[in-house]
Design a protein around this motif. Structure first.
Motif, PDB file in Angstrom:
ATOM      1  N   GLN A  34       0.869  -1.181   0.000  1.00 16.49           N
ATOM      2  CA  GLN A  34       0.000   0.000   0.000  1.00 16.49           C
ATOM      3  C   GLN A  34       0.906   1.230   0.000  1.00 16.49           C
ATOM      4  OE1 GLN A  34      -2.400  -0.480   3.530  1.00 16.49           O
ATOM      5  NE2 GLN A  34      -3.410  -2.306   2.732  1.00 16.49           N
ATOM      6  N   ASP A  35       0.347   2.334  -0.518  1.00 17.85           N
ATOM      7  CA  ASP A  35       1.192   3.529  -0.666  1.00 17.85           C
ATOM      8  C   ASP A  35       1.714   4.068   0.660  1.00 17.85           C
ATOM      9  OD1 ASP A  35       1.154   3.533  -3.381  1.00 17.85           O
ATOM     10  OD2 ASP A  35      -0.610   4.834  -3.539  1.00 17.85           O
ATOM     11  N   ASP A  36       0.986   3.827   1.752  1.00 25.52           N
ATOM     12  CA  ASP A  36       1.466   4.382   3.026  1.00 25.52           C
ATOM     13  C   ASP A  36       2.284   3.371   3.840  1.00 25.52           C
ATOM     14  OD1 ASP A  36      -0.674   2.766   3.587  1.00 25.52           O
ATOM     15  OD2 ASP A  36      -1.753   4.229   4.827  1.00 25.52           O
ATOM     16  N   ASP A  37       2.655   2.237   3.234  1.00 28.55           N
ATOM     17  CA  ASP A  37       3.528   1.289   3.924  1.00 28.55           C
ATOM     18  C   ASP A  37       4.946   1.859   4.075  1.00 28.55           C
ATOM     19  OD1 ASP A  37       1.566  -0.663   4.101  1.00 28.55           O
ATOM     20  OD2 ASP A  37       2.205  -1.707   2.267  1.00 28.55           O
ATOM     21  N   VAL A  38       5.614   1.362   5.114  1.00 31.38           N
ATOM     22  CA  VAL A  38       7.022   1.733   5.326  1.00 31.38           C
ATOM     23  C   VAL A  38       7.802   0.442   5.505  1.00 31.38           C
ATOM     24  CG1 VAL A  38       8.646   2.975   6.806  1.00 31.38           C
ATOM     25  CG2 VAL A  38       6.302   3.832   6.546  1.00 31.38           C
ATOM     26  N   ILE A  39       8.914   0.327   4.800  1.00 32.01           N
ATOM     27  CA  ILE A  39       9.703  -0.899   4.949  1.00 32.01           C
ATOM     28  C   ILE A  39      11.152  -0.552   5.261  1.00 32.01           C
ATOM     29  CG2 ILE A  39      10.004  -1.170   2.400  1.00 32.01           C
ATOM     30  CD1 ILE A  39       9.761  -4.300   3.146  1.00 32.01           C
ATOM     31  N   ALA A  40      11.668  -1.179   6.325  1.00 29.72           N
ATOM     32  CA  ALA A  40      13.083  -0.997   6.673  1.00 29.72           C
ATOM     33  C   ALA A  40      13.848  -2.161   6.050  1.00 29.72           C
ATOM     34  CB  ALA A  40      13.254  -0.984   8.184  1.00 29.72           C
ATOM     35  N   VAL A  41      14.875  -1.835   5.298  1.00 25.38           N
ATOM     36  CA  VAL A  41      15.654  -2.852   4.587  1.00 25.38           C
ATOM     37  C   VAL A  41      17.041  -2.931   5.210  1.00 25.38           C
ATOM     38  CG1 VAL A  41      16.550  -3.588   2.353  1.00 25.38           C
ATOM     39  CG2 VAL A  41      14.422  -2.276   2.457  1.00 25.38           C
ATOM     40  N   THR A  42      17.454  -4.159   5.492  1.00 35.19           N
ATOM     41  CA  THR A  42      18.777  -4.340   6.112  1.00 35.19           C
ATOM     42  C   THR A  42      19.437  -5.602   5.587  1.00 35.19           C
ATOM     43  OG1 THR A  42      17.701  -5.618   7.868  1.00 35.19           O
ATOM     44  CG2 THR A  42      18.231  -3.328   8.388  1.00 35.19           C
ATOM     45  N   LYS A  86       0.591 -14.531   8.767  1.00 33.47           N
ATOM     46  CA  LYS A  86      -0.228 -14.779   9.957  1.00 33.47           C
ATOM     47  C   LYS A  86      -0.705 -13.485  10.624  1.00 33.47           C
ATOM     48  CE  LYS A  86       2.385 -18.899  11.034  1.00 33.47           C
ATOM     49  NZ  LYS A  86       3.541 -19.293  11.824  1.00 33.47           N
ATOM     50  N   VAL A  87       0.108 -12.440  10.528  1.00 34.24           N
ATOM     51  CA  VAL A  87      -0.227 -11.217  11.284  1.00 34.24           C
ATOM     52  C   VAL A  87      -0.762 -10.087  10.414  1.00 34.24           C
ATOM     53  CG1 VAL A  87       1.407 -11.697  13.123  1.00 34.24           C
ATOM     54  CG2 VAL A  87       2.152 -10.331  11.179  1.00 34.24           C
ATOM     55  N   MET A  88      -0.703 -10.278   9.102  1.00 30.69           N
ATOM     56  CA  MET A  88      -0.977  -9.147   8.215  1.00 30.69           C
ATOM     57  C   MET A  88      -2.321  -8.468   8.490  1.00 30.69           C
ATOM     58  SD  MET A  88       0.767  -7.451   6.185  1.00 30.69           S
ATOM     59  CE  MET A  88       2.131  -8.567   5.958  1.00 30.69           C
ATOM     60  N   ASP A  89      -3.377  -9.266   8.706  1.00 27.12           N
ATOM     61  CA  ASP A  89      -4.666  -8.573   8.877  1.00 27.12           C
ATOM     62  C   ASP A  89      -4.828  -7.958  10.270  1.00 27.12           C
ATOM     63  OD1 ASP A  89      -4.844 -11.006   9.914  1.00 27.12           O
ATOM     64  OD2 ASP A  89      -6.705 -11.634   8.920  1.00 27.12           O
ATOM     65  N   LYS A  90      -3.818  -8.148  11.143  1.00 27.28           N
ATOM     66  CA  LYS A  90      -3.881  -7.478  12.458  1.00 27.28           C
ATOM     67  C   LYS A  90      -3.186  -6.112  12.407  1.00 27.28           C
ATOM     68  CE  LYS A  90      -3.867 -11.741  15.141  1.00 27.28           C
ATOM     69  NZ  LYS A  90      -2.856 -12.741  14.768  1.00 27.28           N
ATOM     70  N   LEU A  91      -2.443  -5.860  11.337  1.00 26.42           N
ATOM     71  CA  LEU A  91      -1.700  -4.597  11.265  1.00 26.42           C
ATOM     72  C   LEU A  91      -2.632  -3.475  10.801  1.00 26.42           C
ATOM     73  CD1 LEU A  91       1.578  -5.816   9.487  1.00 26.42           C
ATOM     74  CD2 LEU A  91       1.117  -5.652  11.926  1.00 26.42           C
ATOM     75  N   THR A  92      -2.436  -2.298  11.411  1.00 25.97           N
ATOM     76  CA  THR A  92      -3.245  -1.162  10.967  1.00 25.97           C
ATOM     77  C   THR A  92      -2.342  -0.176  10.226  1.00 25.97           C
ATOM     78  OG1 THR A  92      -2.874  -0.189  13.135  1.00 25.97           O
ATOM     79  CG2 THR A  92      -4.986  -1.290  12.806  1.00 25.97           C
ATOM     80  N   ALA A  93      -2.936   0.536   9.294  1.00 26.99           N
ATOM     81  CA  ALA A  93      -2.166   1.501   8.498  1.00 26.99           C
ATOM     82  C   ALA A  93      -1.778   2.702   9.352  1.00 26.99           C
ATOM     83  CB  ALA A  93      -3.001   1.955   7.307  1.00 26.99           C
ATOM     84  N   PRO A  94      -0.621   3.278   9.125  1.00 32.45           N
ATOM     85  CA  PRO A  94       0.404   2.862   8.184  1.00 32.45           C
ATOM     86  C   PRO A  94       1.195   1.647   8.711  1.00 32.45           C
ATOM     87  CG  PRO A  94       1.104   4.841   9.363  1.00 32.45           C
ATOM     88  CD  PRO A  94      -0.275   4.524   9.837  1.00 32.45           C
ATOM     89  N   ARG A  95       1.307   0.635   7.848  1.00 35.26           N
ATOM     90  CA  ARG A  95       1.975  -0.611   8.264  1.00 35.26           C
ATOM     91  C   ARG A  95       3.494  -0.454   8.131  1.00 35.26           C
ATOM     92  NH1 ARG A  95      -1.010  -4.792   4.306  1.00 35.26           N
ATOM     93  NH2 ARG A  95       0.112  -3.500   2.792  1.00 35.26           N
ATOM     94  N   ALA A  96       4.209  -1.170   8.987  1.00 30.37           N
ATOM     95  CA  ALA A  96       5.675  -1.160   8.881  1.00 30.37           C
ATOM     96  C   ALA A  96       6.169  -2.594   8.757  1.00 30.37           C
ATOM     97  CB  ALA A  96       6.292  -0.498  10.109  1.00 30.37           C
ATOM     98  N   PHE A  97       7.155  -2.792   7.902  1.00 30.80           N
ATOM     99  CA  PHE A  97       7.742  -4.119   7.683  1.00 30.80           C
ATOM    100  C   PHE A  97       9.255  -4.011   7.702  1.00 30.80           C
ATOM    101  CE2 PHE A  97       4.082  -3.713   4.697  1.00 30.80           C
ATOM    102  CZ  PHE A  97       3.178  -4.438   5.451  1.00 30.80           C
ATOM    103  N   VAL A  98       9.867  -5.168   7.758  1.00 28.10           N
ATOM    104  CA  VAL A  98      11.313  -5.238   7.514  1.00 28.10           C
ATOM    105  C   VAL A  98      11.552  -6.295   6.445  1.00 28.10           C
ATOM    106  CG1 VAL A  98      12.203  -4.418   9.746  1.00 28.10           C
ATOM    107  CG2 VAL A  98      11.543  -6.813   9.501  1.00 28.10           C
ATOM    108  N   THR A  99      12.691  -6.209   5.794  1.00 32.23           N
ATOM    109  CA  THR A  99      13.106  -7.253   4.856  1.00 32.23           C
ATOM    110  C   THR A  99      14.619  -7.244   4.741  1.00 32.23           C
ATOM    111  OG1 THR A  99      12.780  -8.220   2.666  1.00 32.23           O
ATOM    112  CG2 THR A  99      13.014  -5.836   2.721  1.00 32.23           C
ATOM    113  N   HIS A 100      15.162  -8.448   4.434  1.00 28.78           N
ATOM    114  CA  HIS A 100      16.584  -8.543   4.090  1.00 28.78           C
ATOM    115  C   HIS A 100      16.740  -8.775   2.589  1.00 28.78           C
ATOM    116  CE1 HIS A 100      17.660  -8.757   8.272  1.00 28.78           C
ATOM    117  NE2 HIS A 100      17.271  -9.997   8.469  1.00 28.78           N
ATOM    118  N   MET A 101      15.655  -8.745   1.855  1.00 28.66           N
ATOM    119  CA  MET A 101      15.716  -9.127   0.439  1.00 28.66           C
ATOM    120  C   MET A 101      16.466  -8.080  -0.404  1.00 28.66           C
ATOM    121  SD  MET A 101      14.462 -11.967  -0.555  1.00 28.66           S
ATOM    122  CE  MET A 101      13.327 -13.272  -0.096  1.00 28.66           C
TER     123      MET A 101
END
Ligand code: A3P
Length: 287
Positions: A34-42, A86-101
């Protein structure tokens, strides 16, 4: 690879099988940003857990509830890991994620969205030390061998998520423009308050001085170490043995000096320089 090897291969990258399954990777590939998502990449061991503490606080006005009641892997999930679905539908916007990809493996909706990205880098010498201890305590990772042996594997990219230089390069010089903020672990250690202000500004958020001060105190190493929702004490000892080496281990800059001989440092520097050759990438720790 032996069948009891804890790693699987995904686009040439080793990933721990425990959290990266065929289903979780399919989920990742078709994930709808979604446009208001935030992802931290490491790259692993660069400050992922730290961002899992910081982001919810900055995004929700400093409310400590989620960081004190929800484990870090559920509140800011790794998109590629089994917990995400498992948790995605429990998150409220703006959602935050992490990834190592790496950049090129991001889902297609990542590129078409305006989701914001924070890329955290860390001195690779401190990463390799942190990672060495992580491999000693986590049963879902390969035995690291001696420190010198582990450094060789790290430089060859025979570790989870591949070569550090490839990771840094692919997330640099992208078309992301002002969608991406680059920040270093070292800047966060030196001036956490200033780093939080930068991140807040990037996210287009505001916070009163008092609230920001409280958030900052909560995100300091010594506070996070006490937070059972962030210090991995909830994970069974058979999976992560915090007695062998705590997950929140030292939280400092420059621990590598306690591990590298002058010869090893020369070899390491030469390999990293070779990996970054032809780019204009420099880091504060090079100066
Ligand atoms: P050390 O092993 O050097 O202590 P990741 O979360 O990406 O796996 O990174 C883990 C590293 O970040 C560990 O480094 C951990 O201690 C450090 N870290 C986590 N939270 C921190 C904090 N609040 N302040 C400083 N370092 C932190």
């Amino acid at each position: 690879m032996a069948s009891n090897d804890p790693y699987g291969l995904y686009h040439g990258l080793y990933l721990p099988k425990i959290a990266h399954t065929e289903d979780s990777l399919k989920y990742f590939e078709s994930f709808k940003f979604q446009d208001d998502d935030v992802i931290a990449v490491t790259y692993p061991k660069s400050g992922t857990t730290w961002m899992q503490e910081i982001l919810p606080l900055l995004l929700n006005g400093g409310d400590l509830t989620s960081v004190l009641t929800v484990p870090n892997w559920d509140r800011v999930p790794w998109l590629e890991e089994t917990h995400a679905a498992k948790v995605m539908d429990k998150l409220t916007a703006p959602r935050a994620f992490v990834t190592h990809m790496p950049y090129n493996l991001m889902p297609s909706t990542f590129f078409s969205s305006t989701a914001k990205v924070i890329y955290i880098s860390r001195n690779p010498k401190d990463i390799v030390v942190s990672s060495f201890h992580f491999h000693r305590m986590a049963s879902f990772l390969r035995d690291p061998g001696t420190f010198e042996e582990f450094v060789d594997k790290f430089l060859a990219g025979e570790v989870i998520f591949g070569k550090w230089t490839d990771h840094v390069k692919c997330w640099n010089n992208t078309d992301l423009g002002d969608r991406i903020l680059y920040i270093t672990y070292e800047e966060m250690i030196q001036d956490l308050h200033g780093a939080l202000e930068r991140i807040l500004h990037f996210l287009g958020k505001h916070m009163s001085k008092d609230v920001l001060k409280r958030v900052c105190e909560h995100c300091e190493f010594k506070s996070m170490k006490q937070n059972n929702m962030s210090n991995y004490s909830l994970v069974p000892q058979t999976i992560m043995d915090n007695e062998k080496s705590p997950f929140l281990r030292k939280g400092i800059v420059g621990d590598w000096k306690n591990y590298f001989s002058p010869e090893l440092e020369l070899k390491f520097n030469a390999s990293i320089s070779e990996g970054l050759k032809g780019t204009d990438i420099t880091f504060p720790w090079d100066e």
